[in-house]
Design a protein around this motif. Sequence first.
Motif, PDB file in Angstrom:
ATOM      1  N   ALA A 103      -3.275 -11.081  -3.057  1.00 13.17           N
ATOM      2  CA  ALA A 103      -2.471 -10.580  -4.179  1.00 13.17           C
ATOM      3  C   ALA A 103      -2.343 -11.639  -5.270  1.00 13.17           C
ATOM      4  O   ALA A 103      -2.378 -11.326  -6.464  1.00 13.17           O
ATOM      5  CB  ALA A 103      -1.090 -10.160  -3.685  1.00 13.17           C
ATOM      6  N   CYS A 104      -2.234 -12.906  -4.878  1.00 17.21           N
ATOM      7  CA  CYS A 104      -2.126 -13.993  -5.856  1.00 17.21           C
ATOM      8  C   CYS A 104      -3.415 -14.142  -6.666  1.00 17.21           C
ATOM      9  O   CYS A 104      -3.368 -14.404  -7.877  1.00 17.21           O
ATOM     10  CB  CYS A 104      -1.795 -15.301  -5.149  1.00 17.21           C
ATOM     11  N   VAL A 105      -4.547 -13.973  -6.016  1.00 14.90           N
ATOM     12  CA  VAL A 105      -5.831 -14.020  -6.747  1.00 14.90           C
ATOM     13  C   VAL A 105      -5.913 -12.868  -7.736  1.00 14.90           C
ATOM     14  O   VAL A 105      -6.393 -13.038  -8.862  1.00 14.90           O
ATOM     15  CB  VAL A 105      -7.039 -13.949  -5.779  1.00 14.90           C
ATOM     16  N   GLU A 106      -5.447 -11.706  -7.316  1.00 16.25           N
ATOM     17  CA  GLU A 106      -5.477 -10.542  -8.201  1.00 16.25           C
ATOM     18  C   GLU A 106      -4.633 -10.778  -9.455  1.00 16.25           C
ATOM     19  O   GLU A 106      -5.044 -10.418 -10.558  1.00 16.25           O
ATOM     20  CB  GLU A 106      -4.974  -9.302  -7.450  1.00 16.25           C
ATOM     21  N   VAL A 107      -3.469 -11.393  -9.288  1.00 18.06           N
ATOM     22  CA  VAL A 107      -2.607 -11.695 -10.435  1.00 18.06           C
ATOM     23  C   VAL A 107      -3.309 -12.665 -11.383  1.00 18.06           C
ATOM     24  O   VAL A 107      -3.307 -12.483 -12.604  1.00 18.06           O
ATOM     25  CB  VAL A 107      -1.255 -12.274  -9.975  1.00 18.06           C
ATOM     26  N   ALA A 108      -3.938 -13.692 -10.809  1.00 15.45           N
ATOM     27  CA  ALA A 108      -4.671 -14.660 -11.633  1.00 15.45           C
ATOM     28  C   ALA A 108      -5.815 -13.974 -12.382  1.00 15.45           C
ATOM     29  O   ALA A 108      -6.069 -14.268 -13.560  1.00 15.45           O
ATOM     30  CB  ALA A 108      -5.216 -15.791 -10.761  1.00 15.45           C
ATOM     31  N   GLY A 109      -6.485 -13.035 -11.710  1.00 13.78           N
ATOM     32  CA  GLY A 109      -7.567 -12.290 -12.349  1.00 13.78           C
ATOM     33  C   GLY A 109      -7.062 -11.416 -13.487  1.00 13.78           C
ATOM     34  O   GLY A 109      -7.700 -11.324 -14.541  1.00 13.78           O
TER      35      GLY A 109
ATOM     36  N   GLY B 141     -11.565 -14.203  -4.958  1.00 17.29           N
ATOM     37  CA  GLY B 141     -10.920 -13.070  -4.306  1.00 17.29           C
ATOM     38  C   GLY B 141     -11.658 -12.675  -3.035  1.00 17.29           C
ATOM     39  O   GLY B 141     -11.042 -12.368  -2.006  1.00 17.29           O
ATOM     40  N   ASN B 142     -12.981 -12.720  -3.098  1.00 16.51           N
ATOM     41  CA  ASN B 142     -13.791 -12.416  -1.913  1.00 16.51           C
ATOM     42  C   ASN B 142     -13.588 -13.462  -0.822  1.00 16.51           C
ATOM     43  O   ASN B 142     -13.578 -13.131   0.373  1.00 16.51           O
ATOM     44  CB  ASN B 142     -15.268 -12.330  -2.292  1.00 16.51           C
TER      45      ASN B 142
ATOM     46  N   MET C 159     -10.813 -15.117  -0.269  1.00 18.47           N
ATOM     47  CA  MET C 159      -9.516 -14.837   0.343  1.00 18.47           C
ATOM     48  C   MET C 159      -9.575 -13.619   1.265  1.00 18.47           C
ATOM     49  O   MET C 159      -8.932 -13.586   2.311  1.00 18.47           O
ATOM     50  CB  MET C 159      -8.446 -14.615  -0.742  1.00 18.47           C
ATOM     51  N   LYS C 160     -10.371 -12.626   0.886  1.00 19.60           N
ATOM     52  CA  LYS C 160     -10.508 -11.429   1.730  1.00 19.60           C
ATOM     53  C   LYS C 160     -11.185 -11.753   3.062  1.00 19.60           C
ATOM     54  O   LYS C 160     -10.874 -11.159   4.094  1.00 19.60           O
ATOM     55  CB  LYS C 160     -11.315 -10.356   0.988  1.00 19.60           C
ATOM     56  N   GLU C 161     -12.107 -12.705   3.023  1.00 20.85           N
ATOM     57  CA  GLU C 161     -12.843 -13.079   4.232  1.00 20.85           C
ATOM     58  C   GLU C 161     -12.052 -14.031   5.121  1.00 20.85           C
ATOM     59  O   GLU C 161     -12.399 -14.229   6.280  1.00 20.85           O
ATOM     60  CB  GLU C 161     -14.172 -13.743   3.849  1.00 20.85           C
ATOM     61  N   LEU C 162     -10.994 -14.614   4.586  1.00 22.25           N
ATOM     62  CA  LEU C 162     -10.259 -15.662   5.287  1.00 22.25           C
ATOM     63  C   LEU C 162      -9.713 -15.204   6.638  1.00 22.25           C
ATOM     64  O   LEU C 162      -9.729 -15.965   7.614  1.00 22.25           O
ATOM     65  CB  LEU C 162      -9.118 -16.173   4.400  1.00 22.25           C
ATOM     66  N   LYS C 163      -9.233 -13.965   6.689  1.00 19.36           N
ATOM     67  CA  LYS C 163      -8.615 -13.495   7.936  1.00 19.36           C
ATOM     68  C   LYS C 163      -9.636 -13.309   9.063  1.00 19.36           C
ATOM     69  O   LYS C 163      -9.258 -13.243  10.233  1.00 19.36           O
ATOM     70  CB  LYS C 163      -7.850 -12.192   7.702  1.00 19.36           C
ATOM     71  N   ASP C 164     -10.910 -13.274   8.695  1.00 14.42           N
ATOM     72  CA  ASP C 164     -11.968 -13.121   9.698  1.00 14.42           C
ATOM     73  C   ASP C 164     -12.923 -14.310   9.624  1.00 14.42           C
ATOM     74  O   ASP C 164     -14.117 -14.174   9.856  1.00 14.42           O
ATOM     75  CB  ASP C 164     -12.721 -11.803   9.458  1.00 14.42           C
ATOM     76  N   LEU C 165     -12.377 -15.473   9.301  1.00 15.49           N
ATOM     77  CA  LEU C 165     -13.239 -16.612   8.972  1.00 15.49           C
ATOM     78  C   LEU C 165     -14.125 -17.061  10.131  1.00 15.49           C
ATOM     79  O   LEU C 165     -15.217 -17.595   9.912  1.00 15.49           O
ATOM     80  CB  LEU C 165     -12.397 -17.778   8.459  1.00 15.49           C
TER      81      LEU C 165
END
Length: 206
Positions: free
Chosen positions: A15-21, A125-126, A128-134
Amino acid sequence: MKKKKEEFFYKNLCACVEVAGEAASMLKETVQEYDESRLQEKLDAMHELEQKGDAKHHKMMSALSQAFITPIEREDLVALSNYLDDITDAVEDVMLELYMSGVKTIRRDMIPMLELLIEGLQALGNVMKELKDLKHSKKMNGYIIRVNELEEKGDKLFVENMHDLYQETDLKTILVWRKIYEGIENCMDCCEHTADVAAMVCMKNS
């Protein structure tokens, strides 16, 4: 319940990346259709985004202060959240500089720098999305490399833009636009720093 708590940290970073975007896109739109008379209005909208990002950052810090166990190391989550918050702050700073300096017309070489920033934030953003399955992600390293590649391109654009700027004879123009270019460069640097932390997280968990 544990999985739900862990999910919060990853969702918050995304969500933080989305705000920055959103902030970067707003800045690009502002300079593409530049109207000095509407700059205060744009600043207000940008500040709302900055506040939105701050709120998410504070929620992260609050959750970390209460969490007994975190999905990745606490200091890494702090670093990621801090850098993401820094990006939005840095974008707002560029908009503020346009307003405070009373910029009348936009130098068009600013726009390619913003396009690189937006692309860098999409790649981030990508990440961060991958982080939970790193541990199982086959894409994360490529996204991290992409962020770094875009930052390098941003460095080159910055150098070229500064070279052209120093051919100007008006001192105010040089001082104002140097600060603006440096502001965008700072945004790109924050993206790279965030990606570097993510790379370190991958190494620790490999």
